[in-house]
Design a protein around this motif. Sequence first.
Motif, PDB file in Angstrom:
ATOM      1  N   ALA A 130      31.270  41.439  41.102  1.00  0.00           N
ATOM      2  CA  ALA A 130      31.500  42.619  40.576  1.00  0.00           C
ATOM      3  C   ALA A 130      32.107  43.636  41.628  1.00  0.00           C
ATOM      4  O   ALA A 130      32.960  44.140  41.382  1.00  0.00           O
ATOM      5  N   ALA A 131      31.443  43.396  42.742  1.00  0.00           N
ATOM      6  CA  ALA A 131      31.647  44.300  43.913  1.00  0.00           C
ATOM      7  C   ALA A 131      33.076  44.124  44.352  1.00  0.00           C
ATOM      8  O   ALA A 131      34.017  45.054  44.189  1.00  0.00           O
ATOM      9  N   GLY A 132      33.570  42.853  44.525  1.00  0.00           N
ATOM     10  CA  GLY A 132      34.831  42.442  44.800  1.00  0.00           C
ATOM     11  C   GLY A 132      35.807  43.073  43.831  1.00  0.00           C
ATOM     12  O   GLY A 132      36.752  43.380  44.183  1.00  0.00           O
ATOM     13  N   GLN A 133      35.544  42.530  42.595  1.00  0.00           N
ATOM     14  CA  GLN A 133      36.470  42.915  41.592  1.00  0.00           C
ATOM     15  C   GLN A 133      36.545  44.426  41.226  1.00  0.00           C
ATOM     16  O   GLN A 133      38.005  44.999  41.192  1.00  0.00           O
ATOM     17  N   LEU A 134      35.556  45.230  41.470  1.00  0.00           N
ATOM     18  CA  LEU A 134      35.771  46.600  41.454  1.00  0.00           C
ATOM     19  C   LEU A 134      36.517  47.203  42.307  1.00  0.00           C
ATOM     20  O   LEU A 134      37.512  47.984  42.417  1.00  0.00           O
ATOM     21  N   LEU A 135      36.480  46.488  43.619  1.00  0.00           N
ATOM     22  CA  LEU A 135      37.390  47.285  44.768  1.00  0.00           C
ATOM     23  C   LEU A 135      38.747  46.727  44.528  1.00  0.00           C
ATOM     24  O   LEU A 135      39.641  47.365  44.884  1.00  0.00           O
ATOM     25  N   ASP A 136      38.967  45.381  44.175  1.00  0.00           N
ATOM     26  CA  ASP A 136      40.340  44.726  43.763  1.00  0.00           C
ATOM     27  C   ASP A 136      40.663  45.718  42.526  1.00  0.00           C
ATOM     28  O   ASP A 136      42.062  46.162  42.901  1.00  0.00           O
ATOM     29  N   HIS A 137      40.153  46.057  41.654  1.00  0.00           N
ATOM     30  CA  HIS A 137      40.694  46.968  40.557  1.00  0.00           C
ATOM     31  C   HIS A 137      41.085  48.178  41.093  1.00  0.00           C
ATOM     32  O   HIS A 137      42.245  48.723  40.849  1.00  0.00           O
ATOM     33  N   ALA A 138      40.269  48.862  42.092  1.00  0.00           N
ATOM     34  CA  ALA A 138      40.629  50.153  42.614  1.00  0.00           C
ATOM     35  C   ALA A 138      41.977  50.043  43.364  1.00  0.00           C
ATOM     36  O   ALA A 138      42.897  50.982  43.477  1.00  0.00           O
TER      37      ALA A 138
END
Lengths: 222, 455
Positions: free
Chosen positions: B292-300
């Motif tokens: 989730a952390a990775g995807q959130l950063l990716d999404h940002a």
Amino acid sequence: MKFLLVEDNPELANAICSRMGLDGHQVDHAAKISEAVAFAQVGEYDLILLDIMLPDGDGRSFLKQHRAAKNDTPVIVLTARSQVSDRISMLDLGADDYVTKPFDHAELQARCRAVLRRKSGTAQPTTRLGDVEFDPVRGYLNVKGTTINLRNRELRLLELLTNAKGRVFSKQKLVDRLFSYEDDVSENAVEVYIGRLRKHLEGSSVQITTLRGLGYRLDHDE
Amino acid sequence: MTNNVVVFGSLRNRLAMILTGGAALLAVLLFFVVRAYATQIAQQGQDSILGASVSSILDAAVLRDGAVELDFPYASLSMLSTSADDRVFYAIYEDGALLSGYDGLGAVLPVQSGESMFTSTNYDNATIRVATASRILIGIDTPRQVSVSVAQTQDALAETLNRISRNVALFGAGFFALATALAFWAASTTIGQLSRLTTSVTRRGPQDLSPFLKPVPSEMVPLVGSLNTLMSRLDQSLKQSEDFIAEAAHRVRTPLATVRSYAEATFQRVETQENRDALRSMMRAIDESSRAAGQLLDHAMVTFRAENLEREDVELDGLLRDLVQRMMPVADMRDVTIDLESTEPAIIRGDPVLLQNAFRNLIDNALKYAPADTSITIHVQTKPRISVDVLDQGRGFLPAEMDKLAGRFVRGGDTQGHIGSGLGLTIAQDVATAHNGTMVLSNRPEGGACVTLQF
């Protein structure tokens, strides 16, 4: 196989070493770039696992130094940074691959294997068992002159069994090693792969013995 | 953005208007001044001839035997002939009484003798100029005052004036045209400095926040100065947030990696089902949170880059080949193969980092849901449009959910067994949109999911 792990966090390094030890690998641990350079000069490693943020500098500078010194030991970078921005510069600097923390050990193993396979020439240390020849890096099995390309789980299963000849592996143990904990598989799934290996080894001097209630063991006639 | 700037007037037009208006005013003023001056000169010419005529007539007057005698010199009238055949009138008075000539010329009799008086008046439907002079003839008994008026119509004068006016008007118009052209040229060159600044700012890549260093006119120095300050502040805050994201990720992920590795090592050793289950859910929780952390950063990061899209020629087939090679070990682990089908180079304009991220998410998804011993196919098409299909042989999408799955944090109803954040398809869709493309979800007739990105 012999690994050099460059990682400044002692707990993580400890955990990685103990997990790799379970698979029968030997791991040297360097906590700083200076130590890593010293280790890399002396020891012959199959693979280097490199963290990026280190106390005495950036792992990328080690990578540059390493490549400049014409040392072609493959390097896999362990990165904890954001996935999008970092990965490209890492591969540009000469890393062979990278794994994002936290990682699944099975994935790390698979990546190590892939890197070694890419890097290796034709001459590879092979394991010889009776009239069977086994190349664990490239995944080839040679039975009486016929070369078989093993699928990944077959390969890993055979590797487990050959690394500890004569040892009995329970089905549970094999499931743990072959499947990610994510895959909710029953112990019967192992039977499928055992069956496939047996078929490949048919007619050779190597066989997989079933010990009822205990598990499997690899035997071969001398 | 240009579209939400309130436009109020134009510097260029305002400058040009002021300069043109000034030129017009000057041209009109020039016309009237020159015309008035010309009128004055022409009038003076006529007056001097009329005056000469009057005095030559007056000179001829003599007093003989107490009576005024005047031998009219004809030359005095012939000198008045003009090209326009102006009519000439005369009147001779003796002590205010008409002696000879036309009555009613409206002559004002001068009080003093010797000097001519000039007046303009209307006579016989024409404007006439009247010159009058008088002389005192001293006789034996009483002095007699003889006055002479000579008048002339002004046709020739008007003609001359019209000609002059026409020429002056032409000259004024020419002056105005030239001044207007100069005004526009001056306005354009002045504004050109601004446009050059605009162009060089616009032409920069979105990541280029270096100060503007080319020489500019002194009036623009404050503007360029504040622009540079703004850019350096922006640059600094971007760098800070990027560093912050990297540092935050590092701080969060390293301890997670430690726990993950310990848990895994322990998992391999413990035998009791209870402990195994506990470790299993522990690892699952770690993976959930790190993913989730990775995807959130990716999404940002994707959102940020999509807004500031840097375009370059991207070879999609090459990019996919690298990506497939990179995903191969993970696919191998699951005994899944990835086939890339592409027959010809597919090149699009876009951001390679974004495109790679989008396809990685799609292949990741396919890997997650693909059963062992199946294959994932990536099919690149160039006609009619460039499109990429990512096909798997898994369960496919639930038809009822297909149009919702690209939403943020939306996960399929049949994905409980799999780790995910619900951002993968969102990222892929955002990337497609940023490249003026679309993402289409479908199920394959032979079973399995198909995600298509069309550009």
